[in-house]
Scaffold this active site. Structure first.
Site, PDB file in Angstrom:
ATOM      1  N   ASN A  48       4.004  -4.824   1.422  1.00 60.90           N
ATOM      2  CA  ASN A  48       5.102  -5.209   2.151  1.00 60.90           C
ATOM      3  C   ASN A  48       4.751  -5.504   3.503  1.00 60.90           C
ATOM      4  O   ASN A  48       4.371  -4.739   4.567  1.00 60.90           O
ATOM      5  CB  ASN A  48       5.811  -4.075   2.095  1.00 60.90           C
ATOM      6  CG  ASN A  48       7.161  -4.313   3.137  1.00 60.90           C
ATOM      7  OD1 ASN A  48       7.635  -5.554   3.218  1.00 60.90           O
ATOM      8  ND2 ASN A  48       8.081  -3.329   3.066  1.00 60.90           N
ATOM      9  N   TRP A  49       4.577  -6.850   3.876  1.00 60.03           N
ATOM     10  CA  TRP A  49       4.289  -7.195   5.081  1.00 60.03           C
ATOM     11  C   TRP A  49       5.119  -7.236   6.266  1.00 60.03           C
ATOM     12  O   TRP A  49       4.998  -7.522   7.541  1.00 60.03           O
ATOM     13  CB  TRP A  49       3.914  -8.824   5.122  1.00 60.03           C
ATOM     14  CG  TRP A  49       2.318  -8.911   4.433  1.00 60.03           C
ATOM     15  CD1 TRP A  49       1.764  -7.836   3.790  1.00 60.03           C
ATOM     16  CD2 TRP A  49       1.559 -10.114   3.998  1.00 60.03           C
ATOM     17  NE1 TRP A  49       0.626  -8.446   2.982  1.00 60.03           N
ATOM     18  CE2 TRP A  49       0.846  -9.827   3.113  1.00 60.03           C
ATOM     19  CE3 TRP A  49       1.994 -11.501   4.173  1.00 60.03           C
ATOM     20  CZ2 TRP A  49      -0.284 -10.721   2.738  1.00 60.03           C
ATOM     21  CZ3 TRP A  49       1.096 -12.206   3.656  1.00 60.03           C
ATOM     22  CH2 TRP A  49      -0.136 -12.105   3.007  1.00 60.03           C
ATOM     23  N   LYS A  50       6.525  -6.931   5.699  1.00 59.42           N
ATOM     24  CA  LYS A  50       7.511  -6.889   6.954  1.00 59.42           C
ATOM     25  C   LYS A  50       7.677  -8.113   7.545  1.00 59.42           C
ATOM     26  O   LYS A  50       7.300  -9.142   7.095  1.00 59.42           O
ATOM     27  CB  LYS A  50       7.489  -5.697   7.712  1.00 59.42           C
ATOM     28  CG  LYS A  50       7.158  -4.519   6.598  1.00 59.42           C
ATOM     29  CD  LYS A  50       7.258  -2.908   7.394  1.00 59.42           C
ATOM     30  CE  LYS A  50       7.219  -1.875   6.444  1.00 59.42           C
ATOM     31  NZ  LYS A  50       7.425  -0.493   6.880  1.00 59.42           N
TER      32      LYS A  50
ATOM     33  N   HIS B 106      14.792  -1.711   0.757  1.00 63.72           N
ATOM     34  CA  HIS B 106      14.093  -1.192   1.671  1.00 63.72           C
ATOM     35  C   HIS B 106      14.853  -0.223   2.762  1.00 63.72           C
ATOM     36  O   HIS B 106      15.884  -0.738   3.188  1.00 63.72           O
ATOM     37  CB  HIS B 106      12.991  -2.158   2.230  1.00 63.72           C
ATOM     38  CG  HIS B 106      11.993  -1.514   3.031  1.00 63.72           C
ATOM     39  ND1 HIS B 106      11.979  -0.951   4.232  1.00 63.72           N
ATOM     40  CD2 HIS B 106      10.858  -1.159   2.472  1.00 63.72           C
ATOM     41  CE1 HIS B 106      10.979  -0.574   4.542  1.00 63.72           C
ATOM     42  NE2 HIS B 106      10.223  -0.573   3.624  1.00 63.72           N
TER      43      HIS B 106
ATOM     44  N   GLU C  25      14.512   0.069   5.732  1.00 61.62           N
ATOM     45  CA  GLU C  25      14.626  -0.679   7.020  1.00 61.62           C
ATOM     46  C   GLU C  25      15.886  -1.400   6.677  1.00 61.62           C
ATOM     47  O   GLU C  25      16.829  -1.791   7.737  1.00 61.62           O
ATOM     48  CB  GLU C  25      13.314  -1.544   7.427  1.00 61.62           C
ATOM     49  CG  GLU C  25      12.365  -0.765   7.872  1.00 61.62           C
ATOM     50  CD  GLU C  25      11.015  -0.999   7.755  1.00 61.62           C
ATOM     51  OE1 GLU C  25      10.744  -2.510   7.357  1.00 61.62           O
ATOM     52  OE2 GLU C  25      10.091  -0.064   7.927  1.00 61.62           O
TER      53      GLU C  25
ATOM     54  N   GLU D 223      10.348   5.675  -1.460  1.00 62.40           N
ATOM     55  CA  GLU D 223       9.708   5.798  -0.185  1.00 62.40           C
ATOM     56  C   GLU D 223      10.394   6.829   0.896  1.00 62.40           C
ATOM     57  O   GLU D 223      11.424   6.559   1.304  1.00 62.40           O
ATOM     58  CB  GLU D 223       9.722   4.386   0.352  1.00 62.40           C
ATOM     59  CG  GLU D 223       9.170   3.488  -0.405  1.00 62.40           C
ATOM     60  CD  GLU D 223       8.669   2.121   0.393  1.00 62.40           C
ATOM     61  OE1 GLU D 223       7.597   1.986   0.769  1.00 62.40           O
ATOM     62  OE2 GLU D 223       9.786   1.670   1.157  1.00 62.40           O
TER      63      GLU D 223
ATOM     64  N   GLY E 172       5.792   4.330   8.160  1.00 62.94           N
ATOM     65  CA  GLY E 172       5.291   3.784   9.612  1.00 62.94           C
ATOM     66  C   GLY E 172       4.976   5.022  10.424  1.00 62.94           C
ATOM     67  O   GLY E 172       4.828   4.683  11.628  1.00 62.94           O
TER      68      GLY E 172
ATOM     69  N   SER F   5       3.089   5.311   4.668  1.00 64.82           N
ATOM     70  CA  SER F   5       1.624   5.508   5.188  1.00 64.82           C
ATOM     71  C   SER F   5       0.951   5.723   3.975  1.00 64.82           C
ATOM     72  O   SER F   5      -0.247   6.686   3.991  1.00 64.82           O
ATOM     73  CB  SER F   5       1.869   7.014   5.937  1.00 64.82           C
ATOM     74  OG  SER F   5       2.772   6.763   6.920  1.00 64.82           O
TER      75      SER F   5
ATOM     76  N   GLY G 231       2.863  -0.406   3.456  1.00 70.58           N
ATOM     77  CA  GLY G 231       3.194  -1.375   4.843  1.00 70.58           C
ATOM     78  C   GLY G 231       2.051  -1.663   5.428  1.00 70.58           C
ATOM     79  O   GLY G 231       1.251  -2.538   5.284  1.00 70.58           O
ATOM     80  N   GLY G 232       1.832  -1.022   6.531  1.00 75.28           N
ATOM     81  CA  GLY G 232       0.845  -1.284   7.608  1.00 75.28           C
ATOM     82  C   GLY G 232      -0.687  -1.448   7.078  1.00 75.28           C
ATOM     83  O   GLY G 232      -1.217  -2.436   7.411  1.00 75.28           O
TER      84      GLY G 232
HETATM   85  P1  PGA Z   1       3.999   1.784   5.612  1.00 73.74           P
HETATM   86  O1  PGA Z   1       5.414   1.428   5.247  1.00 73.74           O
HETATM   87  O2  PGA Z   1       2.889   1.766   4.915  1.00 73.74           O
HETATM   88  O3  PGA Z   1       3.583   1.232   6.646  1.00 73.74           O
HETATM   89  O4  PGA Z   1       4.428   3.502   5.784  1.00 73.74           O
HETATM   90  C1  PGA Z   1       5.551   1.300   3.749  1.00 73.74           C
HETATM   91  C2  PGA Z   1       6.882   0.444   3.558  1.00 73.74           C
HETATM   92  O5  PGA Z   1       7.763   0.582   4.396  1.00 73.74           O
HETATM   93  O6  PGA Z   1       7.167   0.323   2.302  1.00 73.74           O
END
Ligand code: PGA
Length: 255
Positions: free
Chosen positions: A9-11, A95, A97, A167, A173, A213, A234-235
């Site tokens: 997930n590149w956001k 998600h 966010e 999640e 994050g 994470s 994500g990251g």
């Molecule tokens: P993260 O994000 O791996 O940076 O914690 C995961 C996500 O938001 O799907």
């Protein structure tokens, strides 16, 4: 059986050009990996170029959200059929966010999941508790509500085809991932509920993946849990080497 499912997930990261470079490079890294489903979720602007770059590879493309109406006066929104036509096969919905920053409710998540399935996309439906909810011992109750309301009206056959991403919000994050035991407990609970609400076949076939994470250093212990079918990253998905590493470490033979 469920083959591991790893999605990046590149956001709000990566331009069209960066997307194309990444997908081509990733294609080289993972070309021999037939036993993991590999997906990248770029921003809307890059979905089509990602899909073109991923043609004839084992990489699938997801969008990060959608709007449930087919078309209309909804400035700024993108429909499921538009995403599908751009070349995506998957779409992330709910998600944390989106829930926290943009007000997506369980009801909205449900409408989005239904719209995705209706357009032939596989929804990746995100659920997960906040730190406050975990500390108040509400984790399983929150998951119950999000899964029940988010998947309301879906058939067992449909649930068997989708992806549910657990999640925990406190792990996204933050560098603080759930322990294998915490993830294992939540995943087993979700699968039990899927079985109760949608039937044993649905629970057996539905991918329940973990996000929060995930890194090359912790994927092995997480995916060793029997009910953890993969990861939403994500990251660590923004750098092709670390994402490819996570894919490689998720292969059944590596676990
Ligand atoms: P993260 O994000 O791996 O940076 O914690 C995961 C996500 O938001 O799907």
């Amino acid at each position: 059986m469920r083959i591991p499912f790893i999605a990046g997930n590149w956001k709000m990261f990566k331009t069209v050009q960066e997307t194309v470079v990444f997908v081509k490079e990733l294609g080289g890294f993972v070309k021999d990996v037939a036993d993991v489903e590999i997906v990248v979720a770029p921003p809307f602007t890059s979905v089509h170029s990602a899909a073109v770059a991923a043609r004839n590879t084992n990489i699938g493309v997801a969008a990060q959200d959608l709007y449930w109406e087919r078309e209309g006066a909804f400035t700024g929104e993108v429909s499921a059929s538009m995403i599908k036509e751009a070349g995506a096969e998957y779409v992330i919905v709910g998600h944390s966010e989106r829930r926290r920053l943009f007000g997506d409710t369980d009801r909205a998540v449900n409408r989005k999941a239904i719209a995705a399935i209706g357009a032939g996309l596989t929804p990746i439906v995100c659920v997960g508790e906040t730190l406050e909810e975990r500390e108040r011992d509400q984790t399983l109750a929150v998951l119950d509500r999000q899964v029940k309301d988010g998947l309301d009206g879906l058939t067992g056959d449909q649930v068997g085809e989708i992806v549910v991403a657990y999640e925990p919000v406190w792990a996204i994050g933050t560098g603080r991932h759930a322990t294998a035991a915490q993830a294992g407990e939540a995943h087993a609970h979700i699968r039990k509920r899927l079985g109760q609400w949608f039937g044993a076949g649905a629970a057996d076939r539905c991918h329940v993946i973990y996000g929060g994470s995930v890194k090359p250093e912790n994927i092995s212990e997480l995916i060793a849990e029997p009910d953890v079918d993969g990861a939403l990253v994500g990251g660590a998905s923004l750098e092709v080497g670390s994402f490819a590493d996570i894919v490689t470490k998720s292969r059944p033979a590596a676990v």
